[in-house]
Design an enzyme around this catalytic site. Structure first.
Site, PDB file in Angstrom:
ATOM      1  N   ASP A 106       0.813  -1.212   0.000  1.00 37.87           N
ATOM      2  CA  ASP A 106       0.000   0.000   0.000  1.00 37.87           C
ATOM      3  C   ASP A 106       0.851   1.268   0.000  1.00 37.87           C
ATOM      4  O   ASP A 106       2.022   1.261   0.394  1.00 37.87           O
ATOM      5  CB  ASP A 106      -0.902   0.036   1.229  1.00 37.87           C
ATOM      6  CG  ASP A 106      -2.081  -0.917   1.128  1.00 37.87           C
ATOM      7  OD1 ASP A 106      -2.117  -1.723   0.173  1.00 37.87           O
ATOM      8  OD2 ASP A 106      -2.960  -0.869   2.016  1.00 37.87           O
ATOM      9  N   HIS A 161      -5.015   9.413   0.903  1.00 37.97           N
ATOM     10  CA  HIS A 161      -5.018   8.539   2.080  1.00 37.97           C
ATOM     11  C   HIS A 161      -5.797   9.151   3.256  1.00 37.97           C
ATOM     12  O   HIS A 161      -5.311   9.195   4.401  1.00 37.97           O
ATOM     13  CB  HIS A 161      -3.583   8.228   2.504  1.00 37.97           C
ATOM     14  CG  HIS A 161      -3.448   6.925   3.231  1.00 37.97           C
ATOM     15  ND1 HIS A 161      -3.691   6.780   4.587  1.00 37.97           N
ATOM     16  CD2 HIS A 161      -3.096   5.692   2.800  1.00 37.97           C
ATOM     17  CE1 HIS A 161      -3.480   5.534   4.966  1.00 37.97           C
ATOM     18  NE2 HIS A 161      -3.122   4.841   3.883  1.00 37.97           N
ATOM     19  N   HIS A 251       3.717  -2.431   3.123  1.00 37.65           N
ATOM     20  CA  HIS A 251       3.733  -1.077   2.579  1.00 37.65           C
ATOM     21  C   HIS A 251       5.030  -0.823   1.822  1.00 37.65           C
ATOM     22  O   HIS A 251       6.093  -1.318   2.215  1.00 37.65           O
ATOM     23  CB  HIS A 251       3.580  -0.039   3.697  1.00 37.65           C
ATOM     24  CG  HIS A 251       2.262  -0.107   4.402  1.00 37.65           C
ATOM     25  ND1 HIS A 251       1.999  -1.038   5.384  1.00 37.65           N
ATOM     26  CD2 HIS A 251       1.124   0.628   4.256  1.00 37.65           C
ATOM     27  CE1 HIS A 251       0.753  -0.870   5.829  1.00 37.65           C
ATOM     28  NE2 HIS A 251       0.205   0.128   5.159  1.00 37.65           N
TER      29      HIS A 251
END
Length: 283
Positions: A106, A161, A251
């Protein structure tokens, strides 16, 4: 005169008829391709001879103006996928035969960490999912193209985000729609999957995601790598949580992700040695 010979006069009539038929057919095809009706011929002075029957008046079309043009009127409409249903919860696992797992990353792409993750995946011939933020994708389009060229799935992780449940529906639409737009402009097709930041979904996000043609995917194993617990801890969490259908969350941006990079280099060969097939979901 033999039986298979025709009188000279009759042969001449047949030749003229064939010529007329050929010129008329040409005129019909030219009309279908250009889409313009024939222009009426100007009146002729008495005694003047007109053009042959079947040939339109006006300037003759150059070959390139009809022979090389596609018949767009008969081209099929652009294929569009059917919209998915509106879900009430995201997918947490993926279905598949055998010991299949999905690795997902992500918040990227980030030029500091994403290239190293791509190199490790490429080295082992593994495909993964990258849920990208629009603001990161906009300034790193070459990394998006590298993901797609390697066969990875590029998903939507919103533009900036935010915490989705705190946003108005119009803002959710902007966050998801703008990111889908940048992905489509860069890769030629829109994303088919999306993931809510922080895993925080609401009814509006499911509805808007479906309108944009995307399915919601969460995860089964959270490495919590964003807390920077150490590469060995991340490795242990992945290996302990491994199993058929598992989706692993890591991530490649949003902070110092050097531990995530190092952990991937360690656990990926171990998963493969244990017989796991690291793949991506199909739609």
């Amino acid at each position: 005169m033999k039986k298979d010979q025709l009188p000279t006069g009759r042969r001449m009539v047949l030749r003229i008829a064939a010529a007329l038929g050929a010129t008329t057919t040409f005129g019909l095809f030219a009309l279908e391709r250009t889409g313009a009706p024939p222009r009426p011929a100007a009146p002729l002075p008495p005694g003047a001879a007109g053009p042959p029957v079947g040939v339109q008046g006006g300037p003759r079309l150059a070959p390139s103006s009809y022979r090389l043009q596609p018949m767009t009127a008969y081209a099929p409409a652009r294929y569009r996928r059917a919209l998915p249903p509106v879900r009430q919860r995201p997918f947490l696992r993926v279905s598949g035969a055998g010991r299949s797992m999905v690795l997902s990353f992500d918040d990227g792409p980030d030029p500091r960490y994403t290239p190293a993750i791509l190199r490790t995946l490429r080295k082992h011939g593994v495909r993964a999912m990258f849920f990208v933020c629009g603001e990161m994708a906009a300034v790193n389009p070459e990394l998006l193209r590298e993901m797609a060229d390697d066969g990875h799935v590029v998903g939507n992780h919103s533009w900036s985000h935010p915490l989705i449940p705190r946003l108005r529906p119009s803002r959710i639409r902007d966050e998801l729609g703008s990111t889908s737009d940048i992905i489509e402009r860069t890769l030629g097709s829109p994303p088919l999957w999306y993931r809510a930041p922080y895993g925080a979904w609401n009814r509006h996000s499911f509805e808007i995601g479906a309108e944009l043609g995307m399915e919601p995917l969460a995860w089964t194993v959270d490495t919590l790598d964003w807390k920077e617990p150490g590469a060995h801890v991340i490795v242990r969490r992945v290996l302990d949580g491994a199993g058929p259908g598992v989706v692993v969350l890591s991530h490649d941006a949003g902070g110092d992700r050097s531990q995530s990079v190092a952990a991937l280099r360690a656990y990926l060969p171990e998963l493969l040695a244990a017989g796991y097939h690291l793949t991506v979901p199909r739609r």
